[in-house]
Motif scaffolding. Structure first.
Motif, PDB file in Angstrom:
ATOM      1  N   ASP A 129       0.823  -1.216   0.000  1.00 49.80           N
ATOM      2  CA  ASP A 129       0.000   0.000   0.000  1.00 49.80           C
ATOM      3  C   ASP A 129       0.856   1.264   0.000  1.00 49.80           C
ATOM      4  OD1 ASP A 129      -2.332  -1.463  -0.045  1.00 49.80           O
ATOM      5  OD2 ASP A 129      -2.731  -1.250   2.115  1.00 49.80           O
ATOM      6  N   ALA A 130       2.038   1.185   0.594  1.00 43.90           N
ATOM      7  CA  ALA A 130       2.911   2.358   0.706  1.00 43.90           C
ATOM      8  C   ALA A 130       3.695   2.617  -0.582  1.00 43.90           C
ATOM      9  CB  ALA A 130       3.879   2.177   1.869  1.00 43.90           C
ATOM     10  N   ARG A 131       3.603   1.730  -1.552  1.00 44.09           N
ATOM     11  CA  ARG A 131       4.365   1.877  -2.797  1.00 44.09           C
ATOM     12  C   ARG A 131       3.425   2.105  -3.968  1.00 44.09           C
ATOM     13  NH1 ARG A 131       9.087  -2.489  -1.629  1.00 44.09           N
ATOM     14  NH2 ARG A 131       9.866  -1.349   0.163  1.00 44.09           N
ATOM     15  N   ALA A 132       4.003   2.455  -5.085  1.00 41.32           N
ATOM     16  CA  ALA A 132       3.211   2.657  -6.304  1.00 41.32           C
ATOM     17  C   ALA A 132       2.506   1.362  -6.673  1.00 41.32           C
ATOM     18  CB  ALA A 132       4.127   3.109  -7.442  1.00 41.32           C
ATOM     19  N   ALA A 133       1.377   1.490  -7.341  1.00 39.09           N
ATOM     20  CA  ALA A 133       0.565   0.320  -7.701  1.00 39.09           C
ATOM     21  C   ALA A 133       1.336  -0.672  -8.566  1.00 39.09           C
ATOM     22  CB  ALA A 133      -0.700   0.765  -8.421  1.00 39.09           C
ATOM     23  N   THR A 134       2.341  -0.212  -9.297  1.00 39.35           N
ATOM     24  CA  THR A 134       3.114  -1.096 -10.169  1.00 39.35           C
ATOM     25  C   THR A 134       4.360  -1.654  -9.488  1.00 39.35           C
ATOM     26  OG1 THR A 134       4.297   0.817 -11.048  1.00 39.35           O
ATOM     27  CG2 THR A 134       2.327   0.081 -12.253  1.00 39.35           C
ATOM     28  N   SER A 135       4.597  -1.289  -8.235  1.00 39.71           N
ATOM     29  CA  SER A 135       5.800  -1.732  -7.521  1.00 39.71           C
ATOM     30  C   SER A 135       5.600  -3.105  -6.900  1.00 39.71           C
ATOM     31  CB  SER A 135       6.158  -0.747  -6.417  1.00 39.71           C
ATOM     32  OG  SER A 135       6.534   0.495  -6.965  1.00 39.71           O
ATOM     33  N   SER A 136       6.725  -3.719  -6.563  1.00 39.04           N
ATOM     34  CA  SER A 136       6.702  -5.009  -5.881  1.00 39.04           C
ATOM     35  C   SER A 136       7.633  -4.936  -4.672  1.00 39.04           C
ATOM     36  CB  SER A 136       7.148  -6.123  -6.828  1.00 39.04           C
ATOM     37  OG  SER A 136       8.494  -5.948  -7.210  1.00 39.04           O
ATOM     38  N   ILE A 137       7.505  -5.934  -3.813  1.00 38.75           N
ATOM     39  CA  ILE A 137       8.383  -6.036  -2.653  1.00 38.75           C
ATOM     40  C   ILE A 137       9.000  -7.430  -2.618  1.00 38.75           C
ATOM     41  CG2 ILE A 137       7.076  -4.351  -1.283  1.00 38.75           C
ATOM     42  CD1 ILE A 137       6.019  -6.836   0.338  1.00 38.75           C
ATOM     43  N   CYS A 138      10.041  -7.560  -1.844  1.00 40.13           N
ATOM     44  CA  CYS A 138      10.674  -8.845  -1.606  1.00 40.13           C
ATOM     45  C   CYS A 138      10.137  -9.372  -0.273  1.00 40.13           C
ATOM     46  CB  CYS A 138      12.187  -8.642  -1.533  1.00 40.13           C
ATOM     47  SG  CYS A 138      13.093 -10.152  -1.202  1.00 40.13           S
TER      48      CYS A 138
END
Length: 132
Positions: A66-75
């Motif tokens: 939620d804290a990142r852009a809609a197109t971002s991913s996390i590890c």
């Protein structure tokens, strides 16, 4: 004796995972030959079930996405580090399990090299993102 389901949220998670033919604990897809009433893929998963750490990792993955852009991913390590402190490495497999359960519910996708993959067979580094 197993832990009783304590909240409606726990019940919803178990039902969602079971309905998709995935293990309610680790989120891996169960073989088609499995009894349709089976909730866990192994005795280890049946004993583990969901605990506070599992629920916290799922919430943390949601918050980080939620804290990142809609197109971002996390590890998965991002979630493990957020709640694990110095012992974050011990939370890597639980973070991957949390991501697999979230995939089974349709909340996230798991990718490698930018391509969506089957989380049940994923080997190596993965990324977690919102479905597109």
């Amino acid at each position: 004796m197993g832990r009783a389901i304590r909240t409606e949220d726990d019940a919803r998670r178990l039902d969602a995972a079971h309905a998709e033919g995935t293990c309610a604990s680790c989120g891996r897809r169960m073989p088609g030959s499995a009894d349709p009433h089976t909730k866990w893929c192994s005795d280890a998963c049946r004993r583990h079930k969901l605990d506070d750490t599992d629920r916290r990792l799922e919430r943390t993955i949601d918050e980080l996405l939620d804290a990142r852009a809609a197109t971002s991913s996390i590890c998965p390590s991002d979630a493990a580090r957020a709640i694990g402190g110095e012992d974050w490495r011990d939370l890597m497999e639980p973070a991957r399990r949390a991501a697999r359960r979230m995939v089974a519910r349709g909340e996230v996708e798991i990718t490698q090299g930018g391509n969506v993959i089957d989380p049940s067979t994923a080997k190596g580094p993965i990324r977690i993102r919102r479905p597109r």
